[in-house]
Design a protein around this motif. Structure first.
Motif, mmCIF file in Angstrom:
data_model
loop_
_atom_site.group_PDB
_atom_site.id
_atom_site.type_symbol
_atom_site.label_atom_id
_atom_site.label_comp_id
_atom_site.label_asym_id
_atom_site.label_seq_id
_atom_site.Cartn_x
_atom_site.Cartn_y
_atom_site.Cartn_z
ATOM 1 N N ARG A 193 -5.780 -11.155 -11.477
ATOM 2 C CA ARG A 193 -6.703 -10.099 -11.405
ATOM 3 C C ARG A 193 -7.759 -9.919 -10.602
ATOM 4 N N SER A 194 -8.311 -11.054 -10.182
ATOM 5 C CA SER A 194 -9.225 -11.141 -9.207
ATOM 6 C C SER A 194 -9.183 -10.414 -7.816
ATOM 7 N N TRP A 195 -7.798 -10.158 -7.474
ATOM 8 C CA TRP A 195 -7.526 -9.388 -6.191
ATOM 9 C C TRP A 195 -7.776 -7.926 -6.388
ATOM 10 N N SER A 196 -7.603 -7.635 -7.661
ATOM 11 C CA SER A 196 -7.937 -6.272 -7.857
ATOM 12 C C SER A 196 -9.328 -5.859 -7.568
ATOM 13 N N TYR A 197 -10.389 -6.849 -8.187
ATOM 14 C CA TYR A 197 -11.660 -6.481 -7.700
ATOM 15 C C TYR A 197 -12.089 -6.729 -6.320
ATOM 16 N N ASP A 198 -11.419 -7.770 -5.648
ATOM 17 C CA ASP A 198 -11.635 -7.998 -4.128
ATOM 18 C C ASP A 198 -11.159 -6.716 -3.274
ATOM 19 N N LEU A 199 -9.859 -6.102 -3.746
ATOM 20 C CA LEU A 199 -9.363 -5.165 -2.837
ATOM 21 C C LEU A 199 -10.016 -3.740 -3.257
ATOM 22 N N MET A 200 -10.625 -3.540 -4.360
ATOM 23 C CA MET A 200 -11.237 -2.190 -4.422
ATOM 24 C C MET A 200 -12.731 -2.275 -4.081
ATOM 25 N N TRP A 201 -13.261 -3.479 -3.983
ATOM 26 C CA TRP A 201 -14.306 -3.680 -3.481
ATOM 27 C C TRP A 201 -14.467 -3.407 -1.908
ATOM 28 N N TRP A 202 -13.544 -3.962 -1.309
ATOM 29 C CA TRP A 202 -13.227 -4.026 0.104
ATOM 30 C C TRP A 202 -12.861 -2.498 0.526
ATOM 31 N N ALA A 203 -12.182 -1.798 -0.136
ATOM 32 C CA ALA A 203 -12.307 -0.419 0.050
ATOM 33 C C ALA A 203 -13.407 0.427 0.147
ATOM 34 N N TYR A 204 -14.318 0.006 -1.123
ATOM 35 C CA TYR A 204 -15.589 0.522 -1.138
ATOM 36 C C TYR A 204 -16.530 0.107 0.064
ATOM 37 N N LEU A 205 -16.337 -1.200 0.536
ATOM 38 C CA LEU A 205 -17.077 -1.509 1.867
ATOM 39 C C LEU A 205 -16.476 -0.638 3.154
ATOM 40 N N GLN A 206 -15.379 -0.444 3.047
ATOM 41 C CA GLN A 206 -14.983 0.356 4.234
ATOM 42 C C GLN A 206 -15.385 1.651 4.155
ATOM 43 N N SER A 207 -15.385 2.354 3.107
ATOM 44 C CA SER A 207 -15.844 3.744 3.086
ATOM 45 C C SER A 207 -17.319 3.845 3.276
ATOM 46 N N GLU A 208 -18.189 2.667 3.367
ATOM 47 C CA GLU A 208 -19.618 2.624 3.610
ATOM 48 C C GLU A 208 -19.842 2.189 4.852
ATOM 49 N N GLY A 209 -18.772 1.660 5.494
ATOM 50 C CA GLY A 209 -19.004 1.245 7.196
ATOM 51 C C GLY A 209 -19.433 -0.272 7.162
ATOM 52 N N HIS A 210 -19.476 -0.898 5.848
ATOM 53 C CA HIS A 210 -19.445 -2.347 5.926
ATOM 54 C C HIS A 210 -18.408 -3.087 6.195
ATOM 55 N N ALA A 211 -17.306 -2.489 6.258
ATOM 56 C CA ALA A 211 -15.928 -3.259 6.718
ATOM 57 C C ALA A 211 -15.138 -2.602 7.556
ATOM 58 N N ASP A 212 -14.373 -3.177 8.319
ATOM 59 C CA ASP A 212 -13.591 -2.308 9.146
ATOM 60 C C ASP A 212 -12.494 -1.511 8.389
ATOM 61 N N PRO A 213 -12.455 -0.330 8.905
ATOM 62 C CA PRO A 213 -11.776 0.790 8.035
ATOM 63 C C PRO A 213 -10.316 0.517 8.584
ATOM 64 N N SER A 214 -9.344 -0.335 8.085
ATOM 65 C CA SER A 214 -8.184 -0.679 8.528
ATOM 66 C C SER A 214 -7.082 0.407 7.977
ATOM 67 N N ASN A 215 -7.229 0.647 6.764
ATOM 68 C CA ASN A 215 -6.359 1.674 6.263
ATOM 69 C C ASN A 215 -6.571 3.094 7.117
ATOM 70 N N VAL A 216 -7.743 3.626 7.433
ATOM 71 C CA VAL A 216 -7.762 4.940 8.440
ATOM 72 C C VAL A 216 -7.428 4.378 9.832
ATOM 73 N N VAL A 217 -7.569 3.234 10.179
ATOM 74 C CA VAL A 217 -7.155 3.061 11.538
ATOM 75 C C VAL A 217 -5.716 2.947 11.783
ATOM 76 N N ALA A 218 -5.047 2.456 10.731
ATOM 77 C CA ALA A 218 -3.530 2.530 10.737
ATOM 78 C C ALA A 218 -2.928 3.847 10.601
ATOM 79 N N VAL A 219 -3.451 4.722 9.664
ATOM 80 C CA VAL A 219 -2.701 6.099 9.341
ATOM 81 C C VAL A 219 -2.928 6.775 10.842
ATOM 82 N N ARG A 220 -4.130 6.717 11.283
ATOM 83 C CA ARG A 220 -4.520 7.386 12.531
ATOM 84 C C ARG A 220 -3.470 7.094 13.745
ATOM 85 N N PHE A 221 -3.197 5.608 13.927
ATOM 86 C CA PHE A 221 -2.302 5.226 14.915
ATOM 87 C C PHE A 221 -0.646 5.690 14.507
#
Length: 361
Positions: A130-158
């Motif tokens: 269950r812990s990975w649900s919390y990690d991955l959702m928070w990581w997505a939130y960090l990406q949306s705020e600029g605090h984490a590398d936006p890997s999902n956006v970079v991948a789809v743009r490529f």
């Protein structure tokens, strides 16, 4: 003169980037630690971020990423916490605590599942975490705020530029945010994961937003041969026991000229990284190449795009042999061992210089 020549600057910049990348890989912390809370730190100064990060943050794809994270008109933060609190029947405050301290909880889950006891315990951990649900959702939130590398956006743009079609598979899909983003941009996207708990949570999130997700449970389902034009495997390959075998599976699942986007999240051994099964990035890269993947380009978040090629014939055998020489041959390993102390010294020097600049500021 050479150092100030304008024509030399791109080359010098590329060499410097490669050097510091090697330094950072040598000293990369094993554990992730406690997540930051964007509500408790200053906003990100995007001028300090790399060009690819700034471009991704300002792109239409990032705007779409924000939208797929939101629910019922709430902010990204409120939506993330409400998704977790509703599904796991807890409070938003407790959901936030679990997001920040996910790694400590994961270590406990690994021990309870018997992760150190072999493949059976490792699979049990993935099936029940269950812990990975919390990690991955928070990581997505960090990406949306600029605090984490936006890997999902970079991948789809490529992939919007390089993929031959719009049939997409997210291999190791986790909480489903990558699939959501691709679908929002017009792709036919499928989730695939070994974790039944993560797939259940992803279905809940997507259906809550009116979507109809297609999902593959990798424990008892196989990937269709030639079924996809593009595959993302972000932060995934470090967790599979045999990278070459997995790469061959992904190779077969791609159609002609299909493209794989992936990264190799290699960590040193520690209690917080027991689910990271590999410690040699060069070996992992070689396993991808000998499965039939030729590098196209690198992008942010240490991701690489690979083109599928036929894994046979004289040219392919020459490519594999050359890759062996450059990546995993004994001379290459000896050279890496010899330069490791130098890279460590450069890393420490850079950190001292950074510390001095911070104090002067």
């Amino acid at each position: 003169m050479l150092l100030t020549n304008a024509r030399s600057r791109p080359l010098l910049k590329a060499i410097r980037h490669k050097l510091w990348s090697a330094v950072q890989n040598v000293e990369r912390p094993a554990e992730s630690g406690v997540h930051i809370d964007p509500a408790e730190v200053p906003p990100v100064d995007m001028s300090t971020r790399s060009r690819w990060h700034r471009e991704a943050a300002a792109s239409p794809e990032m705007a779409a990423f924000h939208e797929v994270l939101r629910v019922d008109g709430r902010s990204v933060r409120e939506s993330v916490l409400d998704d977790l609190a509703t599904f796991y029947e807890t409070t938003p405050e407790e959901a936030r605590r679990r997001c920040l301290h996910w790694e400590q909880i994961s270590v406990q889950e690994w021990a309870e599942a018997g992760g150190d006891e072999g493949d059976r315990g490792r699979v049990e951990f993935y099936r029940t975490t269950r812990s990975w649900s919390y990690d991955l959702m928070w990581w997505a939130y960090l990406q949306s705020e600029g605090h984490a590398d936006p890997s999902n956006v970079v991948a789809v743009r490529f992939l919007q530029e390089w993929a031959p079609g719009r049939r997409h598979l997210d291999f190791g899909s986790g909480v489903g945010v990558t699939t959501q983003l691709f679908a929002a941009l017009g792709w036919d996207s499928t989730m695939a994961d070994l974790s039944s708990t993560l797939l259940d949570f992803a279905r809940f999130r997507i259906e809550r937003r009116g979507g109809h997700p297609t999902a593959i449970d990798l424990l008892d389902q196989t990937l269709p041969a030639g079924g996809y034009d593009a595959i993302t495997a972000i932060d995934t390959l470090a967790h599979v026991p045999d990278i070459n075998e997995t790469a061959r599976t992904l190779h077969a699942a791609l159609g002609p000229d299909g493209v794989l986007v992936t990264n190799l999240d290699i960590r040193e051994a520690a209690p917080e990284t027991v689910w990271h099964l590999h410690d040699d990035a060069k070996r992992a890269e070689y396993d991808l190449r000998r499965a039939g993947f030729v590098p196209l380009a690198t992008m942010g978040y240490d991701m690489t795009g690979y083109r599928k090629v036929p894994a046979s014939g004289p040219r392919f055998r020459l490519f594999v042999f050359t890759s062996w020489l450059l990546l995993v041959s004994p001379p290459r390993r000896w050279a890496a061992a010899a330069t490791r102390p130098l890279l460590r010294g450069l890393y420490r020097l850079r950190e001292r210089l950074r510390g001095g600049r911070r104090q002067d500021g």
